[in-house]
Design an enzyme around this catalytic site. Structure first.
Site, mmCIF file in Angstrom:
data_model
loop_
_atom_site.group_PDB
_atom_site.id
_atom_site.type_symbol
_atom_site.label_atom_id
_atom_site.label_comp_id
_atom_site.label_asym_id
_atom_site.label_seq_id
_atom_site.Cartn_x
_atom_site.Cartn_y
_atom_site.Cartn_z
ATOM 1 N N SER A 117 32.137 -19.009 -31.690
ATOM 2 C CA SER A 117 31.796 -20.106 -30.484
ATOM 3 C C SER A 117 33.214 -20.782 -30.088
ATOM 4 O O SER A 117 33.787 -21.217 -30.914
ATOM 5 C CB SER A 117 30.933 -20.912 -30.896
ATOM 6 O OG SER A 117 30.677 -21.939 -30.083
ATOM 7 N N HIS A 294 19.542 -17.856 -25.399
ATOM 8 C CA HIS A 294 20.044 -19.257 -26.016
ATOM 9 C C HIS A 294 19.246 -19.578 -27.199
ATOM 10 O O HIS A 294 19.149 -20.745 -27.717
ATOM 11 C CB HIS A 294 20.647 -20.125 -25.253
ATOM 12 C CG HIS A 294 21.813 -20.797 -25.486
ATOM 13 N ND1 HIS A 294 23.155 -20.697 -24.997
ATOM 14 C CD2 HIS A 294 22.347 -21.833 -26.430
ATOM 15 C CE1 HIS A 294 23.972 -21.328 -25.401
ATOM 16 N NE2 HIS A 294 23.528 -21.951 -26.162
#
Ligand SMILES: Cc1cc2nc3c(=O)[nH]c(=O)nc-3n(C[C@H](O)[C@H](O)[C@H](O)COP(=O)(O)O)c2cc1C
Length: 403
Positions: A117, A294
Site C-alpha cells: 500500500s 475495499h
C-alpha cells in the site's frame, strides 16, 4: 494394555482464519481492532462480501485418481504457488510492529506476493530492501498535502511511481474507489477517527496488551512512511487528519490515462464493481482489474464482490486478468471465485489477523491455511488444477441439483 492412539495436548494453536480473527481481537486494543475489522456505516457490504460465498455449493466427482493438486498460477507474469495474494492494506504496523515488511517476507516464504500500500507503515524502499522477490505496489493518487489544489500531475504522485519503479516493483495497482474516505462510524466511535482520540481509558486498555504496546512504543510504525518521505512528518500528519487534503474526488479517466503513461509495467485498476468501468480501463491499457469494494470500507450498500465478478469476468476475462478481494476466508471461497472467472484472489484482513496474533509467522501461516484448505477441497471435488476450475463446478446452495 490400551494405549492412546492420539496424543492429548493442551497447546491448541489457531487452525482457521476465523481462529486467527478471534485471537487477533484480543491481541490489539479496541481502537486498533475497529480500524482492522470494521467497515463503513451499517457494515452491510462488509457482511454481504462474506455471505455471497454461502450461496454457492461445490460439485464433486469421485474416483478421478487425484493424487496431486496444482494450485500454481500466474499474475502479472509472476508465478505464484497458489492463487492468493496479500491485498494492499495501510498501516499494518498497527497490527504488529513488523507491519508490511514482515507480511511481505511472510508472503514470499509462502510462495506468493504482496501488493504494498501507498499508506503502508514501511516505505516502498524499506520493503524492497527486506525482501528477495519483486512485489507489486498500490498507488493512491493523493493530493500533495502541501499544495492540495494541485493537479494529479504533481510532484507527489510522479515521485511515488518513480520510487516504486526504482525499487523494482513489478506491477502497479491504482485504487479508484476512494474519491473520499468511507464513512467508518465504527472506527470513529472507538476513537479511531482522524485524528485518533486517546482517552485515559483507551490508553489503559492498550497498556493491558503488553506485547502489542511494547512493539508499538519501541518501533512506532504508525505513520504513512511513503508520504512522510515525500512531504515530511508534519504535512503527512496534517494530511491524514484532514483527509480532504489527500483524497481526490475530482479524479477522472483522464487521470487514469496519465497514470497509464507514467508506468510502463503491468497496471491493475483496483476497486471496480461495474463491467462498463472494467471494460473502459482495459480499453485504456489496464492489464487487469481487482473486483473490490475495499473490504466494505467505502460505499456501504455496494454489492458483494462475488456478485459483481461474473459480469466483469464475462466482459474482459479473455483479454485481462480479473482478481477479486473481499470476505475471502476459506480455501473453498478462493475456489468459488476462481470458478466464477477470477485468476486469483487477494486477502486483506486475514493477514492482519495473522500479524496481530503471531507477527510474520502468523501471516505466513494464514496463507498456508488457504493452501491446505484449497488442496484438500479440490482433491475432494476431483479437480486436478486451478486452471480446470470453471462455472461447471458450482451449484446453487440449498437447491436441488439439476437433473
Ligand atoms: C486495515 C485495512 C487497510 C486497508 N488499506 C488499504 C490501502 O491502503 N489501499 C487499498 O487499496 N486498499 C486498502 N484496504 C482494502 C484492501 O486492499 C482490500 O480491498 C480488502 O481488505 C479486502 O477485503 P478483506 O479484508 O475482507 O479481505 C485496506 C483494508 C484494511 C482491512
Amino acid at each position: 494394555m490400551t494405549t492412546f492412539k492420539y496424543k492429548l495436548s493442551s497447546r491448541t494453536g489457531p487452525i482457521t482464519i476465523e481462529d486467527y480473527r478471534r485471537r487477533a481481537r484480543h491481541a490489539v486494543p479496541d481502537m486498533i481492532w475497529a480500524f482492522i475489522d470494521y467497515g463503513a456505516e451499517d457494515l452491510t457490504t462488509l457482511q454481504a462480501n462474506r455471505s455471497a460465498f454461502g450461496r454457492y455449493a461445490l460439485r464433486s466427482r469421485v474416483l478421478v485418481g487425484n493424487e496431486d493438486v496444482d494450485l500454481s498460477t500466474q499474475v502479472a507474469g509472476e508465478r505464484l504457488s497458489l492463487p492468493v495474494l496479500m491485498s494492499p492494506a495501510g498501516l499494518a504496523g498497527l497490527a504488529h510492529w513488523t507491519g508490511e515488511r514482515g507480511a511481505a517476507q511472510a508472503a514470499e516464504r509462502a510462495g506468493t506476493l504482496m501488493v504494498l500500500s501507498t499508506a503502508a507503515s514501511y516505505s516502498y524502499e524499506e520493503v524492497a530492501a527486506a525482501t528477495e522477490k519483486d512485489h507489486f505496489f498500490q498507488l493512491y493518487p493523493y493530493h500533495d498535502p502541501v499544495s492540495p489544489t494541485g493537479s494529479l500531475q504533481n510532484g507527489l504522485t510522479q515521485s511515488l511511481i518513480r520510487r516504486a519503479k526504482k525499487s523494482g516493483y513489478k506491477a502497479m495497482f491504482v485504487t479508484v474507489d476512494t474519491p473520499v474516505p468511507g464513512n467508518r462510524e465504527s472506527e470513529r466511535t472507538r476513537g479511531m477517527g482522524k485524528p485518533p482520540v486517546l482517552t485515559p481509558k483507551r490508553i489503559a486498555e492498550a497498556a493491558l496488551k503488553p506485547q502489542w504496546a511494547y512493539g508499538f512504543v519501541k518501533h512506532r510504525r504508525v505513520s504513512l512512511r511513503n508520504l512522510v518521505d515525500e512531504v515530511g512528518m508534519k504535512a503527512a500528519i496534517d494530511g491524514i487528519s484532514k483527509q480532504e487534503k489527500l483524497f481526490r474526488p475530482e479524479m477522472s479517466w483522464d487521470d487514469f490515462a496519465w497514470m497509464r503513461d507514467q508506468w510502463q509495467g503491468p497496471l491493475y485498476i483496483k476497486g471496480v464493481l461495474d463491467a462498463d468501468d472494467a471494460e473502459r480501463a482495459v480499453d485504456m491499457g489496464a492489464n487487469g482489474v481487482v473486483v473490490s469494494n475495499h473490504g466494505g470500507r467505502q460505499l456501504d450498500g455496494a454489492p458483494a464482490t462475488l456478485d459483481a465478478l461474473p459480469a466483469i469476468a464475462k466482459r474482459i476475462g479473455d483479454r485481462a486478468e480479473v482478481l477479486l478481494d473481499g470476505g475471502v476466508r476459506r480455501g473453498t471461497d478462493v475456489i468459488k471465485a476462481l470458478c466464477l472467472g477470477a485468476t486469483a484472489v487477494c486477502v486483506g484482513r486475514p493477514y492482519f489477523y495473522g500479524l496481530a496474533v503471531n507477527g510474520p509467522a502468523g501471516a505466513e501461516h494464514v496463507i498456508n491455511i488457504f493452501r491446505e484448505e484449497m488442496r484438500r477441497a479440490m482433491t475432494l471435488m476431483g479437480v486436478k488444477a486451478v486452471k480446470d476450475l470453471g462455472p461447471e463446478w458450482l451449484l446453487s446452495a440449498g437447491a436441488p441439483i439439476p437433473a
